[in-house]
Design an enzyme around this catalytic site. Structure first.
Site, PDB file in Angstrom:
ATOM      1  N   CYS A 113       0.817  -1.225   0.000  1.00  0.00           N
ATOM      2  CA  CYS A 113       0.000   0.000   0.000  1.00  0.00           C
ATOM      3  C   CYS A 113       0.843   1.264   0.000  1.00  0.00           C
ATOM      4  O   CYS A 113       0.340   2.348  -0.301  1.00  0.00           O
ATOM      5  CB  CYS A 113      -0.947   0.010   1.188  1.00  0.00           C
ATOM      6  SG  CYS A 113      -2.094  -1.359   1.168  1.00  0.00           S
ATOM      7  N   HIS A 245      -4.001   7.422   3.060  1.00  0.00           N
ATOM      8  CA  HIS A 245      -4.272   6.094   2.495  1.00  0.00           C
ATOM      9  C   HIS A 245      -5.712   5.719   2.818  1.00  0.00           C
ATOM     10  O   HIS A 245      -6.169   5.877   3.957  1.00  0.00           O
ATOM     11  CB  HIS A 245      -3.296   5.095   3.121  1.00  0.00           C
ATOM     12  CG  HIS A 245      -3.497   3.694   2.673  1.00  0.00           C
ATOM     13  ND1 HIS A 245      -3.784   3.351   1.369  1.00  0.00           N
ATOM     14  CD2 HIS A 245      -3.459   2.518   3.365  1.00  0.00           C
ATOM     15  CE1 HIS A 245      -3.902   2.040   1.274  1.00  0.00           C
ATOM     16  NE2 HIS A 245      -3.713   1.508   2.473  1.00  0.00           N
ATOM     17  N   ASN A 275     -10.064  -0.414  -0.244  1.00  0.00           N
ATOM     18  CA  ASN A 275      -8.612  -0.282  -0.163  1.00  0.00           C
ATOM     19  C   ASN A 275      -7.988  -0.734  -1.487  1.00  0.00           C
ATOM     20  O   ASN A 275      -7.932  -1.923  -1.781  1.00  0.00           O
ATOM     21  CB  ASN A 275      -8.090  -1.126   1.001  1.00  0.00           C
ATOM     22  CG  ASN A 275      -6.604  -0.943   1.226  1.00  0.00           C
ATOM     23  OD1 ASN A 275      -5.883  -0.436   0.365  1.00  0.00           O
ATOM     24  ND2 ASN A 275      -6.138  -1.372   2.386  1.00  0.00           N
TER      25      ASN A 275
END
Ligand code: UT7
Length: 318
Positions: A113, A245, A275
């Site tokens: 990520c 994020h 996500n």
């Protein structure tokens, strides 16, 4: 002294949508649980045959257009992804071939990520030292390809998408700082156990200890935002926007509280796409630039956290 600045942004989400109601039919979960525990309402899933580079190409072309350059003028490609089309050539090279900027360096970084943050940090340095003038930075993923659709702990979270920025040289500071971190001690809390060298497990899937990841993410990201501000001699009041994020609304809210920022100053898109790992920060950035919230001259704090663990921040004068 040369600085780098963001000249243009772009993003792309595949058309196919998977809602929380759809997931209720697949695993033991509920729309209410997913919304309240994660903030996610829907996510976008690549159809069969649609690859990470397909998504990245759309985002890249939008960022290139926004930067006012042509694809052939791109002279550096840094591509963050954990879900490459092929083992090799890397996704940067596959994208370069489509854009037609032959001969320029193109590579991918697999820092989960935090992939975009790592790619941005590297590209910033190449622009600042004068070796790149139109650097394309990508975060793109097809996480649906390695999601265990029978595991409610991960199936409701991860999805597909792409985001991109073009960096160019600037006399005035744009990217003020980047800070990258990794700590492999935590590798067993979030990982995909398959690999070329180690061998492929029967299933190519993400394994996550969600609650432990959650707590460490909040701590490490909190330290990262403090570090970014301190390195620039700034206080949190100087920030115009937090571009976090997009993993879980509760992690995002925790960061906002730490920075004393009202949620109106935090870019939240997690409800739209879940996500998307390396794609998440540039996706959120592009949405807020295009809808007019983020304006030229404003101060942005970008941050991401992912498997490894890997994490990082960027302080950016847009
Ligand atoms: O981007 C990379 C980094 N990744 C992340 O940042 C993800 C971080 N983690 C999270 O976002 C959260 O930990 C989750 C959303 C994954 C889970 O939320 P949580 O509040 O930490 O829940 P939990 O894991 O503590 O589980 C609470 C309960 C459990 O049931 P019991 O044991 O209390 O009966 C779980 O089995 O919720 C249950 N549960 C679910 N229930 C309905 C877990 N997943 C689900 C689900 N639907 N999808």
């Amino acid at each position: 002294m040369i600085h780098s600045r963001i000249a243009g942004t772009g993003s792309y989400l595949p058309e196919k949508i998977l809602t929380n109601a759809d997931l209720e039919k697949m695993v033991d979960t509920s729309d209410e649980w997913i919304r309240s525990r994660t903030g996610i309402e829907r996510r976008h899933i690549a159809v069969d045959g649609q690859t990470t580079v397909d998504l990245a190409e759309q985002a890249a072309r939008r960022a290139i257009e926004a930067a006012g350059i042509t694809p052939a003028e791109v002279d550096f490609i840094a591509f963050g992804t954990t879900t490459p089309d092929l083992v090799f050539p890397n996704c940067g090279v596959l994208l370069q071939q489509r854009l037609g900027c032959r001969g320029v360096p193109a590579f991918s970084v697999e820092t989960a990520c935090a992939g975009f943050m790592y790619a941005l940090s590297i590209a910033d340095k190449y622009v600042r030292c004068g070796e790149a003038k139109r650097a394309l930075v990508i975060g793109a993923e097809t996480l649906s390809r390695m999601t265990d659709w029978s595991d409610r702990g991960t199936a409701v979270l991860f999805a597909d998408g792409a985001g991109a920025v073009v960096l160019e040289p600037s006399a005035a500071p744009g990217v003020l700082s980047t800070h990258l971190h990794a700590d492999g001690v935590y590798k067993d809390l979030l990982y995909c156990g398959s690999g070329v060298s180690r061998g492929f497990e029967p299933k190519l899937v993400i394994t996550m200890s969600g609650n432990e990841v959650f707590k460490i993410a909040v701590t490490k990201l909190g330290q990262a935002v403090d570090e970014a501000l301190a390195a620039n001699g700034l206080t949190k009041e100087a920030l115009d926007w937090l571009v976090p994020h997009q993993a879980n609304i509760r992690i995002i809210q925790a960061m906002a509280r730490r920075l004393d920022m009202p949620m109106e100053k935090v870019i939240v898109t997690v409800q739209e796409h879940g996500n998307t790992s390396a794609a998440s920060v540039p996706l959120a950035l592009d949405v807020a630039v295009r809808d007019g919230r983020i304006k030229r001259g404003e101060l942005l704090l970008l941050e991401a956290f992912g498997g490894g663990f890997t994490w990082g921040s960027a302080l950016v004068r847009y």
